[in-house]
Design a protein around this motif. Structure first.
Motif, PDB file in Angstrom:
ATOM      1  N   LEU A 137      49.020  48.704  49.440  1.00  0.00           N
ATOM      2  CA  LEU A 137      48.036  47.957  48.675  1.00  0.00           C
ATOM      3  C   LEU A 137      46.707  48.710  48.697  1.00  0.00           C
ATOM      4  CD1 LEU A 137      48.705  44.490  50.343  1.00  0.00           C
ATOM      5  CD2 LEU A 137      49.697  45.339  48.202  1.00  0.00           C
ATOM      6  N   VAL A 138      46.075  48.823  47.534  1.00  0.00           N
ATOM      7  CA  VAL A 138      44.762  49.454  47.434  1.00  0.00           C
ATOM      8  C   VAL A 138      43.831  48.460  46.763  1.00  0.00           C
ATOM      9  CG1 VAL A 138      43.430  51.400  46.566  1.00  0.00           C
ATOM     10  CG2 VAL A 138      45.828  51.743  47.224  1.00  0.00           C
ATOM     11  N   PHE A 139      42.759  48.084  47.480  1.00  0.00           N
ATOM     12  CA  PHE A 139      41.880  47.040  46.963  1.00  0.00           C
ATOM     13  C   PHE A 139      40.552  47.035  47.717  1.00  0.00           C
ATOM     14  CE2 PHE A 139      44.259  45.375  50.500  1.00  0.00           C
ATOM     15  CZ  PHE A 139      43.355  44.592  51.199  1.00  0.00           C
ATOM     16  N   PRO A 140      39.505  46.519  47.072  1.00  0.00           N
ATOM     17  CA  PRO A 140      38.249  46.285  47.782  1.00  0.00           C
ATOM     18  C   PRO A 140      38.295  44.892  48.417  1.00  0.00           C
ATOM     19  CG  PRO A 140      37.974  45.784  45.473  1.00  0.00           C
ATOM     20  CD  PRO A 140      39.396  46.249  45.638  1.00  0.00           C
ATOM     21  N   GLN A 141      37.531  44.713  49.457  1.00  0.00           N
ATOM     22  CA  GLN A 141      37.375  43.369  50.021  1.00  0.00           C
ATOM     23  C   GLN A 141      36.099  42.771  49.432  1.00  0.00           C
ATOM     24  OE1 GLN A 141      37.858  43.092  54.342  1.00  0.00           O
ATOM     25  NE2 GLN A 141      38.903  45.064  54.280  1.00  0.00           N
ATOM     26  N   TRP A 142      36.228  41.598  48.836  1.00  0.00           N
ATOM     27  CA  TRP A 142      35.086  40.899  48.262  1.00  0.00           C
ATOM     28  C   TRP A 142      34.953  39.568  48.979  1.00  0.00           C
ATOM     29  CZ3 TRP A 142      37.211  42.079  42.733  1.00  0.00           C
ATOM     30  CH2 TRP A 142      36.887  43.402  42.393  1.00  0.00           C
ATOM     31  N   TRP A 143      33.788  39.304  49.535  1.00  0.00           N
ATOM     32  CA  TRP A 143      33.566  38.080  50.309  1.00  0.00           C
ATOM     33  C   TRP A 143      34.579  37.975  51.443  1.00  0.00           C
ATOM     34  CZ3 TRP A 143      29.051  36.007  50.258  1.00  0.00           C
ATOM     35  CH2 TRP A 143      28.274  36.040  49.107  1.00  0.00           C
ATOM     36  N   PHE A 144      34.846  39.107  52.094  1.00  0.00           N
ATOM     37  CA  PHE A 144      35.761  39.159  53.243  1.00  0.00           C
ATOM     38  C   PHE A 144      37.156  38.660  52.882  1.00  0.00           C
ATOM     39  CE2 PHE A 144      31.424  38.482  54.745  1.00  0.00           C
ATOM     40  CZ  PHE A 144      31.241  39.636  55.487  1.00  0.00           C
ATOM     41  N   ASN A 145      37.600  38.965  51.676  1.00  0.00           N
ATOM     42  CA  ASN A 145      38.902  38.492  51.219  1.00  0.00           C
ATOM     43  C   ASN A 145      39.446  39.437  50.152  1.00  0.00           C
ATOM     44  OD1 ASN A 145      41.156  36.787  50.851  1.00  0.00           O
ATOM     45  ND2 ASN A 145      39.882  34.976  51.150  1.00  0.00           N
ATOM     46  N   PHE A 146      40.634  39.083  49.636  1.00  0.00           N
ATOM     47  CA  PHE A 146      41.264  39.859  48.577  1.00  0.00           C
ATOM     48  C   PHE A 146      40.577  39.580  47.240  1.00  0.00           C
ATOM     49  CE2 PHE A 146      44.807  38.217  51.302  1.00  0.00           C
ATOM     50  CZ  PHE A 146      45.046  39.381  51.990  1.00  0.00           C
ATOM     51  N   PRO A 147      40.607  40.528  46.308  1.00  0.00           N
ATOM     52  CA  PRO A 147      40.265  40.180  44.932  1.00  0.00           C
ATOM     53  C   PRO A 147      41.235  39.100  44.443  1.00  0.00           C
ATOM     54  CG  PRO A 147      40.434  42.563  45.202  1.00  0.00           C
ATOM     55  CD  PRO A 147      40.965  41.941  46.463  1.00  0.00           C
ATOM     56  N   ALA A 148      40.774  38.219  43.577  1.00  0.00           N
ATOM     57  CA  ALA A 148      41.597  37.093  43.112  1.00  0.00           C
ATOM     58  C   ALA A 148      42.930  37.554  42.526  1.00  0.00           C
ATOM     59  CB  ALA A 148      40.821  36.271  42.084  1.00  0.00           C
ATOM     60  N   ILE A 149      42.918  38.686  41.835  1.00  0.00           N
ATOM     61  CA  ILE A 149      44.155  39.162  41.206  1.00  0.00           C
ATOM     62  C   ILE A 149      45.203  39.542  42.251  1.00  0.00           C
ATOM     63  CG2 ILE A 149      43.573  41.623  40.966  1.00  0.00           C
ATOM     64  CD1 ILE A 149      44.626  41.339  38.010  1.00  0.00           C
ATOM     65  N   LEU A 150      44.777  40.073  43.396  1.00  0.00           N
ATOM     66  CA  LEU A 150      45.721  40.411  44.459  1.00  0.00           C
ATOM     67  C   LEU A 150      46.216  39.145  45.155  1.00  0.00           C
ATOM     68  CD1 LEU A 150      47.250  42.541  46.063  1.00  0.00           C
ATOM     69  CD2 LEU A 150      45.224  42.787  47.530  1.00  0.00           C
ATOM     70  N   LYS A 151      45.335  38.186  45.370  1.00  0.00           N
ATOM     71  CA  LYS A 151      45.765  36.903  45.941  1.00  0.00           C
ATOM     72  C   LYS A 151      46.813  36.267  45.036  1.00  0.00           C
ATOM     73  CE  LYS A 151      45.619  33.179  48.570  1.00  0.00           C
ATOM     74  NZ  LYS A 151      46.503  32.242  47.900  1.00  0.00           N
ATOM     75  N   GLY A 152      46.599  36.326  43.735  1.00  0.00           N
ATOM     76  CA  GLY A 152      47.578  35.795  42.790  1.00  0.00           C
ATOM     77  C   GLY A 152      48.901  36.535  42.828  1.00  0.00           C
TER      78      GLY A 152
END
Length: 196
Positions: free
Chosen positions: A81-96
């Motif tokens: 997985l490659v992603f930035p952490q936004w607000w100490f969490n996953f981007p919404a698209i990755l959470k989805g």
């Protein structure tokens, strides 16, 4: 190994996109096959559909809306997985992606007695996260308790597969990172991917 490389960033020229390119090149140079799943470019909808949520605890999860992505996960031996952490969490698209693709009958089974869920991703032997965060190391680890790593390692990975090679490689303080710091991180990504 067959690696599903999932990129979750809206900008095609982002640092995350560079990390994904470096990881892919190093993995392929080491003889692995890489399936790049760019969630934004593939227009992945992170929202659970009514049919998906309605069938979540039934005998058969409605996978029709996410069948292609589910098939790609099931065909992989490893997940990066490659992603930035936004607000100490996953981007919404990755959470989805987790909500819709890591679903019952695919990533796990619900225990009929209501106990712990039963892992199903027996094909996944490697689970890596290559990430960035705008916060310094001490804020992520000491103040926040590294929530993304906890969610990935203790939650998603541990509940869906067993005996995984789990790694998380993070570039902290991304917003103030110099070119030299970014280049050094890309070298770390290359070394990690080349070691597989």
């Amino acid at each position: 190994m067959r690696i599903l490389l999932v990129l979750a960033h809206p900008l095609e020229d982002s640092f995350a996109a560079n990390v994904a390119r470096e990881a892919r090149a190093a993995l392929e140079a080491s003889g692995h096959s890489v399936d790049l799943l760019d969630l934004y470019r593939e227009d992945f909808d992170p929202r659970l559909s009514v049919a998906e949520r309605g069938s979540y605890f039934s005998d058969t999860y409605d996978r029709s809306g996410a069948a292609d992505w589910i098939g790609r996960l099931q065909a992989a031996d490893g997940l990066v997985l490659v992603f930035p952490q936004w607000w100490f969490n996953f981007p919404a698209i990755l959470k989805g992606f987790f909500d819709r693709v890591f679903a019952p009958g695919i990533a796990f089974d619900n225990d009929p007695a209501g106990g712990r869920i039963i892992p199903r991703l027996h094909n996944i032997k490697l689970f890596w996260a290559l990430t960035t965060t705008g916060s310094p190391w001490w804020v992520v680890h000491l103040y926040m308790g590294n929530p993304v790593k906890r969610l990935l390692k203790r939650g998603i990975a541990a509940f869906c597969a067993k005996g995984l090679n789990f790694r998380m490689l993070a570039l902290h303080d991304m917003d103030r990172a110099t070119d030299a710091k970014r280049k050094a991180h890309l070298q770390r990504v290359r070394r990690l991917a080349s070691s597989l």
